[in-house]
Design an enzyme around this catalytic site. Sequence first.
Site, PDB file in Angstrom:
ATOM      1  N   TYR A  93      -5.365   9.641  18.795  1.00  0.00           N
ATOM      2  CA  TYR A  93      -5.275   8.265  18.304  1.00  0.00           C
ATOM      3  C   TYR A  93      -5.824   8.188  16.891  1.00  0.00           C
ATOM      4  CZ  TYR A  93      -5.941   3.306  17.639  1.00  0.00           C
ATOM      5  OH  TYR A  93      -5.900   2.037  17.119  1.00  0.00           O
ATOM      6  N   ASP A 134     -16.529  -9.101  11.808  1.00  0.00           N
ATOM      7  CA  ASP A 134     -15.980  -8.755  10.492  1.00  0.00           C
ATOM      8  C   ASP A 134     -16.886  -9.294   9.393  1.00  0.00           C
ATOM      9  OD1 ASP A 134     -12.890  -7.886  11.187  1.00  0.00           O
ATOM     10  OD2 ASP A 134     -13.720  -9.363  12.573  1.00  0.00           O
TER      11      ASP A 134
END
Length: 280
Positions: A69, A205
Amino acid sequence: MGISGADKGINNPPFPPPQIITRCDIMVLQEVTDTKGQVVPLLLNTLDSTAGPGAYQALSSPPLGRGSYQERYVYFYRPGRAQLWDWFVYEDTHPQRPDVFAREPFVARFSLPSPALPELVLVPLHAAPGAAEAEIDALHDVYERVRERWGQQDVLFLGDFNAGCGYVAASRWGRIRLRHDPPFRWLLGDDSDSTVRGSTHCPYDRVVVAGERSQSLVVPGSARTFNFTAHFGLTEEQALAVSDHYPVEVELALDGAWGGPQHPPLALLLGLGGALLRLP
């Protein structure tokens, strides 16, 4: 954060709505997993049709990650507002902290049309949730690498740091150099929320700025999450078709002043942290 590749229109938003990107002079997307290399050209074509031919250019990192991945960081930028000078993938071989990043930062250096801030370095990070504390701390090492390589102190860190809600305990912030060392100024607090779901409230974030010049040019109050649910009048289901995180953004007054229409911000930098771009 997931972004579908299906083009559904603004009432059922595409990935991501061009209206989000065209707010920006520089934007960073994260979690791009398009193995065929089709998504970025497709998105550039969409921007050509909405913002004008050549309005944006893109810079993509190589696939980054452990195992099968892997993700890319992708910059979209207006060449008339920011010129790309150089870039590198951080070499994650610090003798005391080797291989700390699940996805090494893809660092880019831009020149800006401003004597007040002629250049700026951007460092995006999508931190692994289980290693968020170590990865955020190691951004300090990335900062030192930038200084050694380019002699540059004006650096903006942004993206999905997974900086809260169990991934970084309040008692652990004092151990994180990026948090307490003097060069770094965090522009979004621990009470901010960058999640789209109404059932969550997490400051995942972030935007962190280093350098006296760049810090002095941050437009007061401009560092925030961009709530595209409210902005576009979407339902939560429609917003989640775009992403489950809101972008984080900051405006810089590159003319060295602000406070009215005579001094508009000359740069808007916005990062869609953890954005997953994939074709259907």
